[in-house]
Design a protein around this motif. Structure first.
Motif, PDB file in Angstrom:
ATOM      1  N   THR A 223     -80.221  97.658   8.537  1.00 53.51           N
ATOM      2  CA  THR A 223     -79.738  98.055   9.860  1.00 53.51           C
ATOM      3  C   THR A 223     -80.863  98.653  10.685  1.00 53.51           C
ATOM      4  O   THR A 223     -81.075  98.302  11.846  1.00 53.51           O
ATOM      5  N   ALA A 224     -81.606  99.572  10.072  1.00 61.76           N
ATOM      6  CA  ALA A 224     -82.729 100.193  10.780  1.00 61.76           C
ATOM      7  C   ALA A 224     -83.829  99.173  11.063  1.00 61.76           C
ATOM      8  O   ALA A 224     -84.460  99.195  12.123  1.00 61.76           O
ATOM      9  N   MET A 225     -84.035  98.245  10.124  1.00 60.81           N
ATOM     10  CA  MET A 225     -85.082  97.237  10.300  1.00 60.81           C
ATOM     11  C   MET A 225     -84.794  96.344  11.499  1.00 60.81           C
ATOM     12  O   MET A 225     -85.679  96.064  12.318  1.00 60.81           O
ATOM     13  N   THR A 226     -83.541  95.889  11.625  1.00 60.05           N
ATOM     14  CA  THR A 226     -83.210  95.009  12.744  1.00 60.05           C
ATOM     15  C   THR A 226     -83.162  95.772  14.060  1.00 60.05           C
ATOM     16  O   THR A 226     -83.331  95.179  15.126  1.00 60.05           O
ATOM     17  N   ALA A 227     -82.945  97.102  13.994  1.00 63.42           N
ATOM     18  CA  ALA A 227     -82.992  97.905  15.216  1.00 63.42           C
ATOM     19  C   ALA A 227     -84.424  98.061  15.692  1.00 63.42           C
ATOM     20  O   ALA A 227     -84.716  97.983  16.887  1.00 63.42           O
ATOM     21  N   GLU A 228     -85.341  98.282  14.753  1.00 68.44           N
ATOM     22  CA  GLU A 228     -86.745  98.481  15.111  1.00 68.44           C
ATOM     23  C   GLU A 228     -87.498  97.159  15.255  1.00 68.44           C
ATOM     24  O   GLU A 228     -88.471  97.073  15.980  1.00 68.44           O
ATOM     25  N   TRP A 421     -88.585 112.182  24.210  1.00 67.54           N
ATOM     26  CA  TRP A 421     -87.845 111.370  23.255  1.00 67.54           C
ATOM     27  C   TRP A 421     -88.821 110.464  22.531  1.00 67.54           C
ATOM     28  O   TRP A 421     -89.669 109.812  23.143  1.00 67.54           O
ATOM     29  N   MET A 422     -88.713 110.433  21.209  1.00 71.67           N
ATOM     30  CA  MET A 422     -89.688 109.730  20.386  1.00 71.67           C
ATOM     31  C   MET A 422     -88.993 108.626  19.579  1.00 71.67           C
ATOM     32  O   MET A 422     -87.819 108.744  19.208  1.00 71.67           O
ATOM     33  N   ASP A 423     -89.739 107.558  19.307  1.00 76.55           N
ATOM     34  CA  ASP A 423     -89.210 106.477  18.490  1.00 76.55           C
ATOM     35  C   ASP A 423     -88.980 106.977  17.072  1.00 76.55           C
ATOM     36  O   ASP A 423     -89.803 107.686  16.495  1.00 76.55           O
ATOM     37  N   SER A 424     -87.852 106.604  16.487  1.00 75.36           N
ATOM     38  CA  SER A 424     -87.512 107.080  15.155  1.00 75.36           C
ATOM     39  C   SER A 424     -86.559 106.114  14.477  1.00 75.36           C
ATOM     40  O   SER A 424     -85.698 105.504  15.119  1.00 75.36           O
ATOM     41  N   LEU A 425     -86.702 106.005  13.158  1.00 71.89           N
ATOM     42  CA  LEU A 425     -85.758 105.220  12.370  1.00 71.89           C
ATOM     43  C   LEU A 425     -84.543 106.050  11.976  1.00 71.89           C
ATOM     44  O   LEU A 425     -83.574 105.521  11.447  1.00 71.89           O
ATOM     45  N   HIS A 426     -84.595 107.356  12.233  1.00 69.32           N
ATOM     46  CA  HIS A 426     -83.594 108.259  11.681  1.00 69.32           C
ATOM     47  C   HIS A 426     -82.410 108.508  12.613  1.00 69.32           C
ATOM     48  O   HIS A 426     -81.333 108.891  12.152  1.00 69.32           O
TER      49      HIS A 426
END
Length: 473
Positions: A223-228, A421-426
């Motif tokens: 899920t996080a991979m396809t978001a990023e 605001w920073m890019d994050s996988l979390h």
């Protein structure tokens, strides 16, 4: 009332025209901007042409005074793929120059908020272009890549690739516009289809071997991979053909990594739980690093199971270690006062620390706080990631450098990056700010009231993002 239609090809042409209109007193209701990024761009860029020099008109003196921050915002938003961006920017310019000079300091203003969302989208698109452009060798020896950005960022980001790959001839092809570098001059041309770029080259096997060796199975999250890394980019990324296989073997590889890891809490974290209580009870037995040997107890996070706001601090202090709850000492008092001033009910948030055990050194009968090392942060990170995965907060606020290092990385600079605001996988939104304890040890010359106000301002930005509706931008 007549409506004046004004074309805008790019930021420089919009800026020049906007200055003239402001001097003439044209209100936003009297002006309609025409987007020139399609037809006009094709006419301007017929064939190849050298990157244009800075427009002398942009250097002209003018009586219109706007904050420097506006120019940065406007230049970024000018790349957003929406013809209304020019009208929105002109409305902002008009308000800034007609009685609202501090408008950009009001993040709750609907216009400012919309432009900030557009700015964030462009910056994120630029980040993805830096990450996902893959060059392949063409028949003439030049390196060619195809990329499909969401916004008009080719010219904005071309210099990045010149700096990074200045010693080779390359071309970046996109459907809107293409960039070409011959080690001397940067040129631009019309957009081209994906078929114009080579599909593979001789070094691709070497790259795939390298990618497979550095893939971290412990962070495998589809899920996080396809978001990023959106699926639309996979066709231009050679490593995408490995992803399914790497995900299938991620579990076995992860457990092998854990077995070899000398200091980690990963083996103590329950593999599957939907309860904070179960997670907390498991943490009580954690021996993932040596800090458990001297601390009174594990200090786990507390708050709502479905909290939309998560606050992450550094580690428990002396009083937290004794009471078994986060932020109950002097720093906790400052945090509570700031949350109240920001209109946030602490009971609605989830509060935790990056490190769950108190690290200290003894001086007589006193236990003095000692900053946790990177190995402690790394060892304890599985607990923090488990909390985040369970709660799924909309906004995470990192309080201080330790929390930021755990969730963002070593490159973050608190005083420079706070409130951004920073890019994050979390989490969808992550921000860093100071730790409340920093307000208790200010150096001479710094005002507690001023720094407390800045801290409250950061927390207000967080709660505004929590309460904001979802955006399609």
């Amino acid at each position: 009332m007549a409506i004046l239609e004004v074309p805008a090809q790019d930021f420089a042409s919009w800026r020049t025209a906007a200055r003239k209109l402001i001097r003439q007193g044209a209100t936003p209701l009297e002006v309609h901007w025409l987007d020139g990024t399609s037809d006009a761009a094709q006419g301007l860029l017929a064939g190849l042409e050298a990157a244009p020099p800075e427009d002398d008109a942009s250097k002209a003196t003018t009586t219109t005074k706007v904050p420097r921050e506006f120019l940065s915002l406007a230049e970024t938003v000018s790349c957003f793929r929406d013809p209304q961006r020019w009208n929105l920017l002109y409305e902002l310019l008009w308000r800034l120059s007609h009685g609202e000079p501090h408008l950009l300091d009001d993040p709750a203003d609907p216009l400012v908020r919309k432009l900030r969302v557009m700015e964030k989208a462009v910056r994120r698109d630029a980040h993805k272009m830096h990450a996902f452009v893959r060059f392949r060798e063409a028949a003439d020896g030049a390196m060619v890549a195809f990329h499909k950005p969401d916004h008009h960022i080719v010219r904005r980001e071309a210099d990045f690739f010149v700096r990074r790959f200045g010693a080779m001839n390359w071309a970046i092809l996109t459907p809107d516009e293409c960039a070409y570098w011959d080690q001397k001059q940067l040129r631009f041309g019309p957009g081209l289809p994906r078929e114009s770029a080579p599909s593979e080259d001789e070094v691709e096997d070497l790259w795939l071997t390298y990618y497979g060796s550095i893939f971290n199975p412990a962070r495998a999250n589809l899920t996080a991979m396809t978001a990023e890394m959106p699926v639309k980019h996979w066709s231009t990324l050679p490593e995408s053909k490995l992803i399914n296989g790497l995900l299938r073997t991620a579990g076995d590889r992860m457990y092998e990594m854990i077995r070899k890891q000398p200091s980690s809490a990963a083996s103590f974290v329950p593999s599957d739980t939907t309860s904070l209580k179960v997670l907390q009870q498991a943490a009580c037995n954690c021996q993932g690093c040596e800090l458990y040997e001297h601390a009174t107890q594990t200090v786990f996070g507390e708050g709502l199971r479905k909290a939309r706001l998560m606050l992450v601090g550094e580690q428990p202090g002396d009083q937290e270690d004794q009471q078994g709850a986060p932020f109950v000492g002097p720093a906790g008092k400052v945090l509570n006062e700031a949350l109240e001033a920001a209109g946030i009910d602490r009971a609605d948030a989830y509060v935790t620390n990056a490190v769950k055990h108190f690290r200290f050194e003894e001086r007589g009968k006193r236990r003095i706080h000692k900053k946790p090392d990177g190995r402690h942060i790394s060892a304890c990170k599985p607990w923090l990631e488990a909390e985040i995965a369970l709660i799924k907060p909309k906004v995470i606020v990192c309080l201080g450098a330790t929390a930021a290092q755990s969730l963002v990385g070593r490159d973050v600079r608190i005083m420079q990056d706070r409130g951004k605001w920073m890019d994050s996988l979390h989490a969808p939104n992550l921000m860093v700010t100071v730790h409340p304890s920093a307000l208790l040890r200010l150096p001479p010359g710094m005002s507690y009231e001023e720094e407390f106000t800045k801290f409250v301002r950061d927390l207000r930005l967080a709660t505004e993002e929590v309460n904001a509706p979802l955006s399609n931008a």
